[in-house]
Motif scaffolding. Structure first.
Motif, PDB file in Angstrom:
ATOM      1  N   LEU A 235       0.806  -1.223   0.000  1.00  0.00           N
ATOM      2  CA  LEU A 235       0.000   0.000   0.000  1.00  0.00           C
ATOM      3  C   LEU A 235       0.840   1.274   0.000  1.00  0.00           C
ATOM      4  O   LEU A 235       0.315   2.364  -0.182  1.00  0.00           O
ATOM      5  CB  LEU A 235      -0.940  -0.013   1.207  1.00  0.00           C
ATOM      6  N   PHE A 236       2.163   1.141   0.193  1.00  0.00           N
ATOM      7  CA  PHE A 236       3.026   2.313   0.109  1.00  0.00           C
ATOM      8  C   PHE A 236       3.221   2.770  -1.332  1.00  0.00           C
ATOM      9  O   PHE A 236       3.570   3.916  -1.585  1.00  0.00           O
ATOM     10  CB  PHE A 236       4.401   2.011   0.730  1.00  0.00           C
ATOM     11  N   TYR A 237       3.006   1.856  -2.274  1.00  0.00           N
ATOM     12  CA  TYR A 237       3.228   2.194  -3.680  1.00  0.00           C
ATOM     13  C   TYR A 237       1.984   2.860  -4.269  1.00  0.00           C
ATOM     14  O   TYR A 237       0.871   2.673  -3.793  1.00  0.00           O
ATOM     15  CB  TYR A 237       3.561   0.943  -4.485  1.00  0.00           C
ATOM     16  N   GLU A 238       2.192   3.614  -5.339  1.00  0.00           N
ATOM     17  CA  GLU A 238       1.081   4.240  -6.049  1.00  0.00           C
ATOM     18  C   GLU A 238       1.276   3.972  -7.547  1.00  0.00           C
ATOM     19  O   GLU A 238       1.698   4.861  -8.300  1.00  0.00           O
ATOM     20  CB  GLU A 238       1.028   5.734  -5.772  1.00  0.00           C
ATOM     21  N   PRO A 239       0.972   2.761  -7.986  1.00  0.00           N
ATOM     22  CA  PRO A 239       1.222   2.407  -9.388  1.00  0.00           C
ATOM     23  C   PRO A 239       0.180   2.996 -10.328  1.00  0.00           C
ATOM     24  O   PRO A 239      -0.954   3.265  -9.943  1.00  0.00           O
ATOM     25  CB  PRO A 239       1.134   0.879  -9.371  1.00  0.00           C
ATOM     26  N   ASP A 240       0.596   3.186 -11.581  1.00  0.00           N
ATOM     27  CA  ASP A 240      -0.363   3.537 -12.624  1.00  0.00           C
ATOM     28  C   ASP A 240      -1.123   2.289 -13.076  1.00  0.00           C
ATOM     29  O   ASP A 240      -2.306   2.359 -13.411  1.00  0.00           O
ATOM     30  CB  ASP A 240       0.358   4.133 -13.844  1.00  0.00           C
ATOM     31  N   ILE A 241      -0.426   1.155 -13.088  1.00  0.00           N
ATOM     32  CA  ILE A 241      -0.981  -0.111 -13.560  1.00  0.00           C
ATOM     33  C   ILE A 241      -0.507  -1.232 -12.654  1.00  0.00           C
ATOM     34  O   ILE A 241       0.643  -1.243 -12.198  1.00  0.00           O
ATOM     35  CB  ILE A 241      -0.540  -0.385 -15.020  1.00  0.00           C
ATOM     36  N   ILE A 242      -1.390  -2.197 -12.396  1.00  0.00           N
ATOM     37  CA  ILE A 242      -1.034  -3.402 -11.646  1.00  0.00           C
ATOM     38  C   ILE A 242      -1.135  -4.594 -12.587  1.00  0.00           C
ATOM     39  O   ILE A 242      -2.152  -4.790 -13.253  1.00  0.00           O
ATOM     40  CB  ILE A 242      -1.959  -3.608 -10.429  1.00  0.00           C
ATOM     41  N   LEU A 243      -0.067  -5.371 -12.654  1.00  0.00           N
ATOM     42  CA  LEU A 243      -0.044  -6.593 -13.456  1.00  0.00           C
ATOM     43  C   LEU A 243      -0.029  -7.799 -12.523  1.00  0.00           C
ATOM     44  O   LEU A 243       0.742  -7.838 -11.560  1.00  0.00           O
ATOM     45  CB  LEU A 243       1.192  -6.626 -14.361  1.00  0.00           C
ATOM     46  N   ASP A 249      -3.925 -21.533 -15.074  1.00  0.00           N
ATOM     47  CA  ASP A 249      -5.086 -21.059 -15.819  1.00  0.00           C
ATOM     48  C   ASP A 249      -6.233 -20.584 -14.936  1.00  0.00           C
ATOM     49  O   ASP A 249      -7.130 -19.897 -15.415  1.00  0.00           O
ATOM     50  CB  ASP A 249      -5.598 -22.161 -16.761  1.00  0.00           C
ATOM     51  N   ASP A 250      -6.232 -20.952 -13.646  1.00  0.00           N
ATOM     52  CA  ASP A 250      -7.331 -20.514 -12.787  1.00  0.00           C
ATOM     53  C   ASP A 250      -6.994 -19.220 -12.033  1.00  0.00           C
ATOM     54  O   ASP A 250      -7.649 -18.870 -11.064  1.00  0.00           O
ATOM     55  CB  ASP A 250      -7.730 -21.619 -11.801  1.00  0.00           C
ATOM     56  N   GLY A 251      -5.967 -18.505 -12.492  1.00  0.00           N
ATOM     57  CA  GLY A 251      -5.646 -17.217 -11.895  1.00  0.00           C
ATOM     58  C   GLY A 251      -6.823 -16.248 -12.030  1.00  0.00           C
ATOM     59  O   GLY A 251      -7.648 -16.376 -12.927  1.00  0.00           O
ATOM     60  N   ASP A 252      -6.876 -15.256 -11.130  1.00  0.00           N
ATOM     61  CA  ASP A 252      -8.024 -14.353 -11.130  1.00  0.00           C
ATOM     62  C   ASP A 252      -7.603 -13.008 -10.554  1.00  0.00           C
ATOM     63  O   ASP A 252      -6.573 -12.896  -9.884  1.00  0.00           O
ATOM     64  CB  ASP A 252      -9.152 -14.959 -10.287  1.00  0.00           C
ATOM     65  N   ILE A 253      -8.358 -11.975 -10.846  1.00  0.00           N
ATOM     66  CA  ILE A 253      -8.107 -10.652 -10.255  1.00  0.00           C
ATOM     67  C   ILE A 253      -9.332 -10.136  -9.520  1.00  0.00           C
ATOM     68  O   ILE A 253      -9.320  -9.013  -9.020  1.00  0.00           O
ATOM     69  CB  ILE A 253      -7.684  -9.628 -11.330  1.00  0.00           C
ATOM     70  N   SER A 254     -10.390 -10.926  -9.427  1.00  0.00           N
ATOM     71  CA  SER A 254     -11.618 -10.463  -8.792  1.00  0.00           C
ATOM     72  C   SER A 254     -11.409 -10.131  -7.318  1.00  0.00           C
ATOM     73  O   SER A 254     -12.042  -9.215  -6.791  1.00  0.00           O
ATOM     74  CB  SER A 254     -12.728 -11.519  -8.948  1.00  0.00           C
ATOM     75  N   SER A 258     -12.610  -6.715  -5.413  1.00  0.00           N
ATOM     76  CA  SER A 258     -13.657  -6.850  -4.406  1.00  0.00           C
ATOM     77  C   SER A 258     -13.181  -6.558  -2.987  1.00  0.00           C
ATOM     78  O   SER A 258     -13.998  -6.372  -2.090  1.00  0.00           O
ATOM     79  CB  SER A 258     -14.255  -8.262  -4.453  1.00  0.00           C
ATOM     80  N   ASN A 259     -11.867  -6.525  -2.773  1.00  0.00           N
ATOM     81  CA  ASN A 259     -11.331  -6.311  -1.434  1.00  0.00           C
ATOM     82  C   ASN A 259     -11.223  -4.810  -1.148  1.00  0.00           C
ATOM     83  O   ASN A 259     -10.484  -4.092  -1.828  1.00  0.00           O
ATOM     84  CB  ASN A 259      -9.946  -6.961  -1.315  1.00  0.00           C
ATOM     85  N   PRO A 260     -11.951  -4.296  -0.154  1.00  0.00           N
ATOM     86  CA  PRO A 260     -11.928  -2.852   0.144  1.00  0.00           C
ATOM     87  C   PRO A 260     -10.531  -2.325   0.456  1.00  0.00           C
ATOM     88  O   PRO A 260     -10.248  -1.142   0.205  1.00  0.00           O
ATOM     89  CB  PRO A 260     -12.846  -2.725   1.367  1.00  0.00           C
ATOM     90  N   VAL A 261      -9.657  -3.165   0.996  1.00  0.00           N
ATOM     91  CA  VAL A 261      -8.311  -2.708   1.343  1.00  0.00           C
ATOM     92  C   VAL A 261      -7.563  -2.205   0.114  1.00  0.00           C
ATOM     93  O   VAL A 261      -6.841  -1.197   0.158  1.00  0.00           O
ATOM     94  CB  VAL A 261      -7.525  -3.849   2.013  1.00  0.00           C
ATOM     95  N   TRP A 262      -7.760  -2.889  -1.015  1.00  0.00           N
ATOM     96  CA  TRP A 262      -7.031  -2.523  -2.226  1.00  0.00           C
ATOM     97  C   TRP A 262      -7.547  -1.212  -2.832  1.00  0.00           C
ATOM     98  O   TRP A 262      -6.877  -0.624  -3.691  1.00  0.00           O
ATOM     99  CB  TRP A 262      -7.142  -3.630  -3.271  1.00  0.00           C
ATOM    100  N   ALA A 267      -4.762   2.663  -9.008  1.00  0.00           N
ATOM    101  CA  ALA A 267      -4.863   1.722 -10.124  1.00  0.00           C
ATOM    102  C   ALA A 267      -6.053   0.780  -9.956  1.00  0.00           C
ATOM    103  O   ALA A 267      -6.702   0.404 -10.936  1.00  0.00           O
ATOM    104  CB  ALA A 267      -3.573   0.911 -10.246  1.00  0.00           C
ATOM    105  N   VAL A 268      -6.364   0.447  -8.708  1.00  0.00           N
ATOM    106  CA  VAL A 268      -7.522  -0.424  -8.448  1.00  0.00           C
ATOM    107  C   VAL A 268      -8.810   0.359  -8.663  1.00  0.00           C
ATOM    108  O   VAL A 268      -9.746  -0.127  -9.306  1.00  0.00           O
ATOM    109  CB  VAL A 268      -7.451  -1.007  -7.024  1.00  0.00           C
TER     110      VAL A 268
END
Length: 350
Positions: A235-243, A249-254, A258-262, A267-268
């Motif tokens: 959370l110290f970082y401030e990225p323009d984009i998160i990769l 194959d079952d990777g996900d970004i949901s 959905s997590n309020p912390v992020w 970028a989120v």
């Protein structure tokens, strides 16, 4: 399409999969100093190190592959290569637990050659197995290039291995020349594991040089080895984009959305989080080339849409297997990235 042909014209598109030549490989020395006792091109190969995709690229196919290890199946039965080599999931396993092979299973199969990490092959080496070829991981891209060189020597086709590697570099250089000049785009490479820790790609992550070449800055490039860190550090970082790397194959970004912390990360909030196509760190001439075009579009939305056609062309010219639109949708995680900013451009109709 004209742009794609121009960028790929001097690349691997000129060198389609070839029929294996009827010639004997020259004996090659592996990382342990062994000279592999292989007097002809191998007709049966067991691949225990995660180098199956580069082996198939240099060999021009996978017909000689008879068995693999658990780590190969986990690492390479994903992404585009999953569609290129669907029988990978059905091949016999020569390591029943972990990466180290079971020498008894290897001796029972009797492959002409066994490709293995040096650290996984001690027991097999002790048997004096004549066809053992050992690889070693030392530094990211340098290791990948060395692996391609060894595979080329092992298969008696160093020119193809060298040509594919150099052509990929030329394609990526041509792509970089087309990018707009701007200040570096701030990128964070993460993969949330659970509520307490997050995997983070730091300066040793193999894609960091590729990102730099595309005008991006890995925000954690000043840190040590990649691995899990506490959420508060992210959370110290401030990225323009998160990769988010797609390890399986079952990777996900949901979970990120959905997590309020992020939500404290801009970028989120702006939906600039992207699940990356699966990429093998040792298959840079194929995976790395295709991924470069995908990343260029993510980082620089003004560049023409090329990624889909590049995935199709690169895999067809290297492996002789043309990916369908549905398969490219899956490779690019079209559904999982559907809510990310600007991702509609990757659809087949765009």
């Amino acid at each position: 399409m004209v742009i794609i042909l121009a960028l790929l014209g001097a690349g691997i598109g000129l060198f389609p999969p070839r029929v294996p030549a009827n010639r004997s490989p020259r004996p090659g020395t592996d990382v342990s100093g062994h000279t592999a006792d292989i007097t002809r091109r191998p007709r049966s190969v067991a691949v225990l190190a995660p180098v199956l995709s580069p082996y198939a690229a240099v060999a021009g196919g996978t017909d000689t592959v008879r068995a693999v290890s658990n780590i190969v199946r986990r690492n390479e039965d994903s992404g585009a290569f999953h569609f290129v080599f669907p029988r990978l999931a059905e091949l016999p396993l020569l390591s029943l637990g972990g990466a180290a092979p079971d020498p008894e299973l290897v001796l029972r199969l009797e492959p002409d050659a066994v490709l293995a990490w040096r650290v996984q092959s001690d027991a097999l080496d002790a048997t004096g197995y004549a066809g053992l070829v050992q690889f070693e991981l030392k530094g990211k891209e340098g290791s990948a290039e060395r692996i391609w060189e060894l595979i080329g020597k092992f298969l008696g086709d160093e020119p193809r291995a060298t040509r594919l590697w150099r052509n990929a570099q030329s394609q990526q250089q041509a792509l970089r020349a087309r990018l707009p000049h701007a200040k570096p785009i701030r990128v964070l490479i993460i993969s949330p594991n659970d509520s307490a820790s997050t995997w983070i790609g730091r300066k040793d992550y193999f894609l960091s040089p590729l990102l730099q070449g595309l005008g991006a800055e890995n925000l954690t490039g000043d840190l040590g080895a990649s691995g899990p860190v506490g959420l508060e550090q992210i959370l110290f970082y401030e990225p323009d984009i998160i990769l988010v790397p797609s390890f399986v194959d079952d990777g996900d970004i949901s979970d990120i959305y959905s997590n309020p912390v992020w939500q404290s990360l801009r970028a989120v909030r702006e939906k600039r989080v992207y699940l990356m196509p699966h990429t093998s760190m040792f298959n840079l001439p194929v995976d790395g080339t295709a991924l470069s075009f995908w990343l260029a579009e993510i980082l620089h939305p003004v560049v023409p849409h090329m990624a889909r056609d590049v995935y199709r062309t690169v895999y067809s010219n290297t492996y002789g297997r043309s990916l369908s639109d549905d398969e490219i949708d899956a490779v690019l995680h079209l559904k999982k990235n559907a809510h990310s900013f600007g991702y509609a451009r990757f659809g087949a109709s765009q």
